[in-house]
Write a protein that holds these residues in place. Sequence first.
Motif, short mmCIF file in Angstrom:
data_model
loop_
_atom_site.label_atom_id
_atom_site.label_comp_id
_atom_site.label_asym_id
_atom_site.label_seq_id
_atom_site.Cartn_x
_atom_site.Cartn_y
_atom_site.Cartn_z
N LYS A 78 61.19 25.82 32.60
CA LYS A 78 60.01 24.96 32.54
C LYS A 78 58.92 25.55 31.63
O LYS A 78 57.75 25.14 31.69
N GLY A 79 59.31 26.51 30.77
CA GLY A 79 58.38 27.07 29.81
C GLY A 79 57.24 27.86 30.43
O GLY A 79 56.20 28.03 29.80
N LYS A 80 57.43 28.38 31.64
CA LYS A 80 56.33 29.07 32.33
C LYS A 80 56.69 30.49 32.71
O LYS A 80 57.83 30.77 33.10
N PHE A 81 55.74 31.38 32.55
CA PHE A 81 55.84 32.71 33.14
C PHE A 81 54.44 33.19 33.49
O PHE A 81 53.44 32.71 32.94
N THR A 82 54.39 34.12 34.43
CA THR A 82 53.12 34.73 34.83
C THR A 82 53.14 36.20 34.46
O THR A 82 54.11 36.92 34.74
N LEU A 83 52.08 36.65 33.81
CA LEU A 83 51.97 38.03 33.37
C LEU A 83 50.54 38.51 33.59
O LEU A 83 49.59 37.85 33.16
N ASN A 84 50.40 39.62 34.31
CA ASN A 84 49.07 40.18 34.62
C ASN A 84 48.17 39.12 35.25
O ASN A 84 47.00 38.95 34.86
N ASP A 85 48.74 38.39 36.20
CA ASP A 85 48.03 37.38 37.00
C ASP A 85 47.59 36.15 36.21
O ASP A 85 46.80 35.34 36.70
N LYS A 86 48.11 35.99 34.99
CA LYS A 86 47.80 34.80 34.21
C LYS A 86 49.11 34.05 33.94
O LYS A 86 50.12 34.64 33.57
N TYR A 88 51.25 31.42 31.79
CA TYR A 88 51.35 30.90 30.42
C TYR A 88 52.29 29.70 30.41
O TYR A 88 53.37 29.73 30.99
N GLN A 89 51.85 28.63 29.75
CA GLN A 89 52.68 27.45 29.57
C GLN A 89 53.13 27.38 28.11
O GLN A 89 52.32 27.23 27.21
N LEU A 90 54.44 27.50 27.91
CA LEU A 90 55.02 27.45 26.58
C LEU A 90 55.52 26.04 26.28
O LEU A 90 55.55 25.18 27.15
N ALA A 91 55.94 25.83 25.05
CA ALA A 91 56.47 24.53 24.64
C ALA A 91 57.73 24.19 25.44
O ALA A 91 58.56 25.07 25.72
N ILE A 92 57.85 22.92 25.78
CA ILE A 92 59.07 22.40 26.42
C ILE A 92 59.88 21.73 25.30
O ILE A 92 59.55 20.63 24.85
N ASN A 94 63.59 21.96 25.17
CA ASN A 94 65.02 21.86 25.49
C ASN A 94 65.15 21.26 26.88
O ASN A 94 65.14 21.99 27.87
N GLY A 95 65.20 19.93 26.94
CA GLY A 95 65.13 19.28 28.24
C GLY A 95 63.80 19.58 28.89
O GLY A 95 62.75 19.32 28.30
N GLU A 96 63.83 20.20 30.07
CA GLU A 96 62.59 20.55 30.76
C GLU A 96 62.23 22.03 30.58
O GLU A 96 61.32 22.51 31.24
N ASN A 97 62.91 22.69 29.64
CA ASN A 97 62.74 24.13 29.49
C ASN A 97 62.31 24.53 28.08
O ASN A 97 62.27 23.72 27.17
N HIS A 98 61.99 25.81 27.94
CA HIS A 98 61.58 26.42 26.68
C HIS A 98 62.78 27.14 26.07
O HIS A 98 63.49 27.87 26.76
N LEU A 99 63.01 26.93 24.77
CA LEU A 99 64.18 27.50 24.11
C LEU A 99 63.80 28.21 22.82
O LEU A 99 63.08 27.64 21.98
N HIS A 100 64.30 29.43 22.64
CA HIS A 100 64.25 30.16 21.35
C HIS A 100 62.86 30.22 20.72
O HIS A 100 62.71 30.08 19.50
N GLY A 101 61.85 30.40 21.56
CA GLY A 101 60.52 30.66 21.01
C GLY A 101 59.64 29.45 20.78
O GLY A 101 58.50 29.60 20.35
N GLY A 102 60.16 28.24 21.05
CA GLY A 102 59.29 27.07 20.99
C GLY A 102 59.46 26.22 19.75
O GLY A 102 60.48 26.26 19.07
N ASN A 103 58.43 25.44 19.45
CA ASN A 103 58.51 24.47 18.35
C ASN A 103 58.58 25.15 16.99
O ASN A 103 59.31 24.71 16.10
N ILE A 104 57.79 26.21 16.82
CA ILE A 104 57.87 27.01 15.59
C ILE A 104 58.05 28.46 16.01
O ILE A 104 57.10 29.25 16.07
#
Length: 347
Positions: A78-86, A88-92, A94-104
Amino acid sequence: MSIEDFTSIKLYTLKNTQGTIVKVTNYGAIITSIITADNQGEFTDIALGHNSLDEYLTAVDKPYFGAIAGPFANRIAKGKFTLNDKTYQLAINNGENHLHGGNIGLDKVIWSPTAISGEEFSGLSLSYIAADGEENYPGNVAFTVEYKLWDNNDLEIYYQASSDQDTYINLTNHSYFNLKGEGQGDVLDHLVFINADHYTPTDSTAIPTGAIVEVANGPFDFTKEKAITTDIDSDHEQIKFGNGYDHNFVLNKNTDEKMSLAASVYESLSGRYLEVFTEEPGIQFYTANYLDGRLASKNGETYIKRGGFCLETQHFPDSPNQENFPSTLLKAGEPFSSKTIYSFSVK
């Protein structure tokens, strides 16, 4: 990126004393060709790709031919991870997920090239700095990838990175191979060995469940060399999820072992034999299940379903969200490095 930027894109040719040729462009750090001899001494391009820059820029359903995938190769749920209590929402993308670093991702940026050479290799060093917030990843991250073509027919890929903030990275090269020659039909007859007693099964969207499962006596057992065709149309749920093989294998490693044999592939008609060695803990075996004949091959044919295979050395998919997987955290100020070798020979 403006259209003017494309004038700085070049194609670089590496050649060794055996006549092997590797071509690399600084767009996406893409390997565009790998030309090797068969057991009769005939040279053929065995890497899937395109003949022109325009095709790399405009190809439908870009399959990442030969590119460096990152900052995080493979998928993040789902393009999400939490790091140091923050969070991050990445590009979706690949279906509902984030793939290979995003749009660019790193596959679609222009890298800065520098020729490198030594007594027994020719090479190219490529560098790129991803700005803090690029594709919504934290940190200004300096990436370097070195390609070295050695006279013994080893193609060495050396990845380095450093960041001014904690961030997650996972780097791989996404080359597709057909040891008969690119565009020469499917790869189902290729014999594959993968040095892994376990793999990471996924849900229907290709995200790991978190389980690490034994491969023994099932379709994912490549601990003894077997043809790709043997189990690729199995009724196994995981094969159905992937439309074939598109899975991460957990490589067998001794506790003191860094570089080790990950996989090998043999094609009997040409006699070509490929071995993959890596410092990474995993490898993604992908059988080009979504090529469908729409993309032209370099030799004037088309790339059909299962017309190539990938062996992408990596950390595991969705590692930022899987506590039991090896960590992909790059701490601020700490260097990252990893080496993979694709070794070409004949039998």
